[in-house]
Design a protein around this motif. Structure first.
Motif, mmCIF file in Angstrom:
data_model
loop_
_atom_site.group_PDB
_atom_site.id
_atom_site.type_symbol
_atom_site.label_atom_id
_atom_site.label_comp_id
_atom_site.label_asym_id
_atom_site.label_seq_id
_atom_site.Cartn_x
_atom_site.Cartn_y
_atom_site.Cartn_z
ATOM 1 N N VAL A 1 2.868 19.371 3.940
ATOM 2 C CA VAL A 1 3.028 18.033 3.372
ATOM 3 C C VAL A 1 4.421 17.538 3.728
ATOM 4 C CG1 VAL A 1 1.341 18.178 1.502
ATOM 5 C CG2 VAL A 1 3.654 19.075 1.143
ATOM 6 N N GLU A 2 4.523 16.225 3.926
ATOM 7 C CA GLU A 2 5.770 15.626 4.376
ATOM 8 C C GLU A 2 6.412 14.814 3.248
ATOM 9 O OE1 GLU A 2 7.012 15.960 7.618
ATOM 10 O OE2 GLU A 2 5.428 17.462 7.810
ATOM 11 N N SER A 3 7.744 14.895 3.188
ATOM 12 C CA SER A 3 8.498 14.168 2.179
ATOM 13 C C SER A 3 8.580 12.686 2.501
ATOM 14 C CB SER A 3 9.922 14.731 2.102
ATOM 15 O OG SER A 3 10.664 14.344 3.256
ATOM 16 N N ALA A 4 9.125 11.918 1.588
ATOM 17 C CA ALA A 4 9.543 10.552 1.891
ATOM 18 C C ALA A 4 10.632 10.616 2.957
ATOM 19 C CB ALA A 4 10.059 9.863 0.630
ATOM 20 N N THR A 5 10.905 9.501 3.595
ATOM 21 C CA THR A 5 11.906 9.487 4.655
ATOM 22 C C THR A 5 13.308 9.708 4.093
ATOM 23 O OG1 THR A 5 12.282 7.111 4.522
ATOM 24 C CG2 THR A 5 10.513 7.865 5.978
ATOM 25 N N VAL A 6 14.207 10.104 4.968
ATOM 26 C CA VAL A 6 15.609 10.248 4.568
ATOM 27 C C VAL A 6 16.148 8.932 4.037
ATOM 28 C CG1 VAL A 6 17.950 10.578 5.487
ATOM 29 C CG2 VAL A 6 16.147 12.221 6.030
ATOM 30 N N SER A 7 15.773 7.838 4.666
ATOM 31 C CA SER A 7 16.201 6.525 4.183
ATOM 32 C C SER A 7 15.769 6.295 2.743
ATOM 33 C CB SER A 7 15.623 5.436 5.087
ATOM 34 O OG SER A 7 15.791 4.165 4.533
ATOM 35 N N PRO B 1 17.288 7.827 9.639
ATOM 36 C CA PRO B 1 16.586 7.196 8.514
ATOM 37 C C PRO B 1 15.116 7.577 8.391
ATOM 38 C CG PRO B 1 17.895 5.583 9.721
ATOM 39 C CD PRO B 1 17.887 6.823 10.545
ATOM 40 N N ASP B 2 14.456 7.887 9.516
ATOM 41 C CA ASP B 2 13.011 8.113 9.491
ATOM 42 C C ASP B 2 12.621 9.587 9.398
ATOM 43 O OD1 ASP B 2 12.571 5.367 9.761
ATOM 44 O OD2 ASP B 2 12.717 5.491 11.950
ATOM 45 N N ARG B 3 13.587 10.470 9.316
ATOM 46 C CA ARG B 3 13.300 11.912 9.246
ATOM 47 C C ARG B 3 12.590 12.246 7.934
ATOM 48 N NH1 ARG B 3 16.203 16.751 10.502
ATOM 49 N NH2 ARG B 3 15.007 18.477 9.609
#
Length: 507
Positions: A324-330, A152-154
């Motif tokens: 840059v990082e995406s929103a989480t998989v969750s 979920p947090d990836r």
């Protein structure tokens, strides 16, 4: 094959529903997830204790009074809090209710299964083992597989690295197709990572390395392999924008504009995003006195970063300059479930494949997702999938398989799957159910029914969960195939049936 267009996005719910209700319902649900395992009812669905003052209903069933039948058969005046002691509905009584509502409008037929979430007891079974085209209900498989495989947090990282050739930087795709064109928006899912922010960070890194230019941009989108389009997809669906060639980098889930969720899509979403990044880099570079060459090309194998290339003063080749990082998989699963996002679902499937050591292509994605479903002990011997978005009639899933999967999400031992709960659209309030459950025959389910929708030209499906009038958590799946195209009564039949479950005190 002609299809009725899937409606993507959230329609405006009636004003009387209020905007606070969905957040209240979902917040209460999430709070319930913290109850320890091992109790008689699934830990995710033991609600708070009965309030000290008399209440008309449990907190998860507080509804806008104007949308429910407060005085008739759908009355909730005597509803009890969700608890381990809530009675399991009698199967015969449930069947009597649903047989009266689950009727087609014209041709075709409905299958269906209803189960008690805590025990798995089957309360309704109409040809539940028949495999059928599930339309977008098949997205439930990818949602579960992504949460198990990726976690979920990836987050997915979009990077700019120093290229093998002096004066080049390589925009490297990492699976984020929800990029925004401007600055990163930390509180958003779509646009959480912004190409404007990435460009500004890249310029700062180049300045710190003493680079003045000219700089040219290359694109590395080699994370995915194989054909970008599934052979199962109709060219008509591609032309209409139901789906587009799949790449591991895109703006707005492969839409030209974040506010437009219908119509044609970019046919090379990765290049479209790379061009947007380059334009931002030109702007940021110009403001900082750094020369950037407009335009972008795909990197060849020789142009990609090599650790053997010496430092040219702009950073050793392969060195990450910015990311840059995406929103989480969750959060992304929440979005794909709520809006039934075809493109995001297919990308998530390929990310599951890559994490599973399988080729990140259509076949690898399907195989990886099905493997995860099998590991969840969902009966899947007869399940067949050829895509993950649900755009083809060649997918075959039974109502029992979907009901079992929903039960696993709500009540199974893998707590990572609980992250999918909030993504189920809420009847009359959110996502693809936002404009439904507003007439007198279905309004009793508004705010209570949470379900994934599915629609093709001759297919309609609804799979989800609901707390009945006695406080018992039920899971369900209903699938209609061979239906009369455009017959409005079929959607109403599904909504009325799910509403009947919400009102059920079936003894």
């Amino acid at each position: 094959m002609t299809r009725r267009k899937r409606r993507v996005g959230t329609a405006n719910a009636p004003a009387r529903l209020g905007r606070i209700i969905p957040m209240l319902l979902l917040s209460l649900l999430i709070v319930a997830l913290g109850v320890p395992a091992g109790l008689a009812v699934s830990p995710g669905f033991l609600g708070p204790a009965r309030p000290p003052e008399p209440a008309a209903a449990g907190p998860w069933q507080q509804l806008p009074a104007t949308l429910s039948d407060a005085g008739g058969s759908g009355s909730r005046a005597n509803m009890k809090p969700l608890s381990a002691d809530a009675p399991v509905p009698a199967a015969a009584a449930v069947a009597a209710q649903l047989d009266a509502t689950l009727k087609t409008d014209g041709a075709g037929s409905f299958t269906g299964v209803v189960q008690d979430a805590a025990t798995g007891e089957v309360l309704f079974d109409r040809a539940g083992d028949d495999v059928r085209a599930p339309a977008s209900n098949i997205k439930l498989l990818t949602a579960a597989a992504a949460l198990r495989t990726l976690g979920p947090d990836r987050r997915f990282s979009t990077k700019v690295v120093a290229g093998a050739t002096p004066g080049t930087v390589v925009l490297t795709a990492g699976g984020d197709v929800l990029l925004g064109a401007g600055d990163s928006a930390p509180d958003a899912v779509l646009g959480h990572a912004g190409l404007g922010t990435l460009a500004q960070s890249t310029v700062r890194a180049l300045q710190q390395a003493g680079v003045s230019g000219p700089i040219s941009v290359l694109l590395d989108d080699s994370l995915f392999s194989g054909p970008a389009l599934s052979p199962a997809w109709s060219p008509d669906d591609v032309a209409a924008g139901e789906i587009a060639p799949i790449f591991p980098l895109a703006l707005n889930s492969a839409r030209f504009d974040p506010g437009t969720t219908t119509g044609p899509r970019p046919q090379d979403a990765a290049m479209t995003a790379a061009e947007a990044f380059t334009a931002r880099l030109v702007e940021a570079g110009g403001a900082a006195g750094l020369s950037v060459t407009p335009g972008v090309a795909r990197a060849t194998a020789a142009q990609k970063a090599s650790k053997k290339t010496p430092d040219d003063g702009g950073g050793q080749a392969g060195q990450v300059l910015a990311a840059v990082e995406s929103a989480t998989v969750s959060q992304q699963v929440d979005l794909l479930m709520r809006t039934s996002d075809n493109y995001l679902t297919e990308v998530m499937g390929r990310m599951v494949a890559a994490a599973s050591g399988k080729p990140a292509n259509n076949e690898g994605a399907v195989a990886a997702v099905l493997q995860q479903i099998q590991e969840l002990d969902v009966p899947s011997a007869t399940l067949r999938a050829v895509d993950l978005a649900g755009l083809t009639l060649d997918n075959k899933v039974s109502a029992r398989q979907l009901s079992a999967l929903v039960r696993t999400i709500t009540s199974g031992p893998d707590l990572r799957l609980r992250s999918a709960l909030a993504g189920f659209p809420v009847a009359g309030l959110t996502g693809t159910l936002g404009s439904r459950y507003t007439d007198t025959s279905t309004a009793g389910g508004a705010g209570l029914v949470r379900a994934k929708t599915g629609t093709l030209n001759t297919v309609i499906a609804l799979s989800g969960y609901v707390v009945d009038a006695d406080g018992r958590l039920l899971v369900f799946s209903f699938i209609g195939n061979g239906l009369t195209p455009g017959a409005a009564g079929n959607r109403t039949a599904l909504d009325r049936t799910a509403s009947a479950l919400a009102a059920c005190g079936c003894r």
